[in-house]
Design an enzyme around this catalytic site. Structure first.
Site, mmCIF file in Angstrom:
data_model
loop_
_atom_site.group_PDB
_atom_site.id
_atom_site.type_symbol
_atom_site.label_atom_id
_atom_site.label_comp_id
_atom_site.label_asym_id
_atom_site.label_seq_id
_atom_site.Cartn_x
_atom_site.Cartn_y
_atom_site.Cartn_z
ATOM 1 N N GLY A 18 0.768 -1.241 0.000
ATOM 2 C CA GLY A 18 0.000 0.000 0.000
ATOM 3 C C GLY A 18 0.798 1.289 0.000
ATOM 4 O O GLY A 18 0.322 2.311 -0.495
ATOM 5 N N ASP A 48 0.857 3.464 4.365
ATOM 6 C CA ASP A 48 -0.253 4.171 3.723
ATOM 7 C C ASP A 48 -1.371 4.421 4.726
ATOM 8 O O ASP A 48 -1.980 5.488 4.734
ATOM 9 C CB ASP A 48 -0.776 3.398 2.511
ATOM 10 C CG ASP A 48 -1.127 1.961 2.845
ATOM 11 O OD1 ASP A 48 -0.491 1.384 3.748
ATOM 12 O OD2 ASP A 48 -2.040 1.395 2.208
ATOM 13 N N ASP A 60 -4.674 1.336 10.847
ATOM 14 C CA ASP A 60 -6.074 1.006 11.112
ATOM 15 C C ASP A 60 -6.138 0.493 12.559
ATOM 16 O O ASP A 60 -6.259 1.278 13.498
ATOM 17 C CB ASP A 60 -6.460 -0.046 10.065
ATOM 18 C CG ASP A 60 -7.934 -0.328 9.965
ATOM 19 O OD1 ASP A 60 -8.640 -0.144 10.963
ATOM 20 O OD2 ASP A 60 -8.405 -0.759 8.901
ATOM 21 N N THR A 61 -6.018 -0.812 12.775
ATOM 22 C CA THR A 61 -5.980 -1.324 14.148
ATOM 23 C C THR A 61 -4.666 -0.974 14.846
ATOM 24 O O THR A 61 -4.600 -0.935 16.073
ATOM 25 C CB THR A 61 -6.117 -2.859 14.178
ATOM 26 O OG1 THR A 61 -4.988 -3.424 13.499
ATOM 27 C CG2 THR A 61 -7.406 -3.316 13.514
ATOM 28 N N GLY A 62 -3.617 -0.778 14.065
ATOM 29 C CA GLY A 62 -2.287 -0.528 14.623
ATOM 30 C C GLY A 62 -1.464 -1.804 14.755
ATOM 31 O O GLY A 62 -0.273 -1.742 15.060
ATOM 32 N N ASN A 63 -2.077 -2.952 14.498
ATOM 33 C CA ASN A 63 -1.370 -4.230 14.677
ATOM 34 C C ASN A 63 -0.128 -4.341 13.785
ATOM 35 O O ASN A 63 0.919 -4.811 14.229
ATOM 36 C CB ASN A 63 -2.304 -5.408 14.368
ATOM 37 C CG ASN A 63 -3.305 -5.649 15.476
ATOM 38 O OD1 ASN A 63 -3.025 -5.399 16.636
ATOM 39 N ND2 ASN A 63 -4.489 -6.126 15.117
ATOM 40 N N LEU A 81 1.763 -1.940 12.344
ATOM 41 C CA LEU A 81 2.844 -1.037 12.737
ATOM 42 C C LEU A 81 3.467 -1.458 14.066
ATOM 43 O O LEU A 81 4.683 -1.396 14.243
ATOM 44 C CB LEU A 81 2.304 0.396 12.813
ATOM 45 C CG LEU A 81 3.340 1.506 12.760
ATOM 46 C CD1 LEU A 81 4.271 1.352 11.566
ATOM 47 C CD2 LEU A 81 2.649 2.855 12.719
ATOM 48 N N ASP A 130 -5.934 -0.377 -1.760
ATOM 49 C CA ASP A 130 -6.807 -1.187 -2.614
ATOM 50 C C ASP A 130 -8.033 -1.698 -1.861
ATOM 51 O O ASP A 130 -8.075 -1.690 -0.626
ATOM 52 C CB ASP A 130 -6.051 -2.416 -3.125
ATOM 53 C CG ASP A 130 -5.850 -3.449 -2.001
ATOM 54 O OD1 ASP A 130 -5.352 -3.067 -0.924
ATOM 55 O OD2 ASP A 130 -6.218 -4.625 -2.188
ATOM 56 N N ARG A 148 -5.777 0.704 -6.725
ATOM 57 C CA ARG A 148 -4.526 1.174 -6.108
ATOM 58 C C ARG A 148 -3.979 2.415 -6.808
ATOM 59 O O ARG A 148 -3.330 3.256 -6.178
ATOM 60 C CB ARG A 148 -3.441 0.082 -6.164
ATOM 61 C CG ARG A 148 -3.557 -0.974 -5.096
ATOM 62 C CD ARG A 148 -2.238 -1.740 -4.973
ATOM 63 N NE ARG A 148 -2.417 -3.011 -4.308
ATOM 64 C CZ ARG A 148 -2.436 -3.194 -2.988
ATOM 65 N NH1 ARG A 148 -2.284 -2.166 -2.175
ATOM 66 N NH2 ARG A 148 -2.604 -4.394 -2.485
#
Ligand code: PRP
Length: 181
Positions: free
Chosen positions: A45, A101, A104-107, A109, A160, A166
């Site tokens: 992404g 990009d 979201d949940t952070g999982n 990263l 995407d 994309r």
């Protein structure tokens, strides 16, 4: 989707360009005495964001990529992330910036910060174009954020839905049902 069947615009191409310019200026200033900076792009992404951001930096920089795969993505319980591509170069002692990009949940990263630490860089910071705060499950340090966005499925500028859209030049919103029609 809009009346032409294209995703509804959330963030325009112009606004993205302006914000990437701002982030690049800030990062260039922050790392002026820490160069070269290693930009670690998270595939797939981040490929367009990384390409644009890296070209607008005014400091020496190196490019690396990493890729992950999520186990059972979307499951409430699952934070499982698996590394499928590691950095190729030796980044020990260098300052690293993970470029995403979207967080979201952070999982993802959260996992990548730990993983990258095993390469013993001098420092690790994070940069994400988009942050969906409403979906956060783990707290991760976000040093540079392009835009905070609502809890919608977004596509374009590298992102995407089922590998579609994309290369859309703007960030748009799709609904999973759009793809069944
Ligand atoms: C996206 C994005 C992040 C991750 C964020 O990747 O690029 O890596 O999800 O989600 P999280 O904060 O909930 O972990 P995706 O799995 O869609 O893969 P892709 O980048 O290859 O499209």
């Amino acid at each position: 989707m809009n009346e032409n069947g294209a995703p509804r615009e959330l963030i325009s191409e112009t606004r993205i360009r302006e914000r990437v310019d701002e982030l690049a200026a800030q990062i260039s200033a922050d790392y002026a005495d820490k160069a070269p900076l290693v930009l670690v792009g998270v595939l797939k992404g981040a490929f367009i964001f990384l390409a644009d951001l890296s070209r607008r930096l005014t400091i020496p920089r190196l490019i690396e990529f990493i890729a992950v795969s999520s186990y059972d993505k979307g499951s409430v319980q699952s934070g499982g992330v698996r590394l499928v591509l590691d950095v190729r170069g030796n980044i020990e002692g260098m300052h690293a910036l993970i470029v995403e990009d979207i967080v979201d949940t952070g999982n993802t990263l959260n996992y990548l910060i730990d993983m990258l630490a095993s390469h013993r860089p001098a420092s690790i910071r994070t940069c994400t174009l988009l942050h969906k705060a409403a979906r956060a499950k783990v707290e991760v340090p976000l040093d540079y954020v392009g835009f905070s966005i609502p809890d919608e499925w977004v596509v374009g500028y590298g992102l995407d839905y089922a590998e579609q859209n994309r290369t859309l030049p703007y960030i748009g919103i799709v609904h999973p049902d759009d793809h069944k029609r």
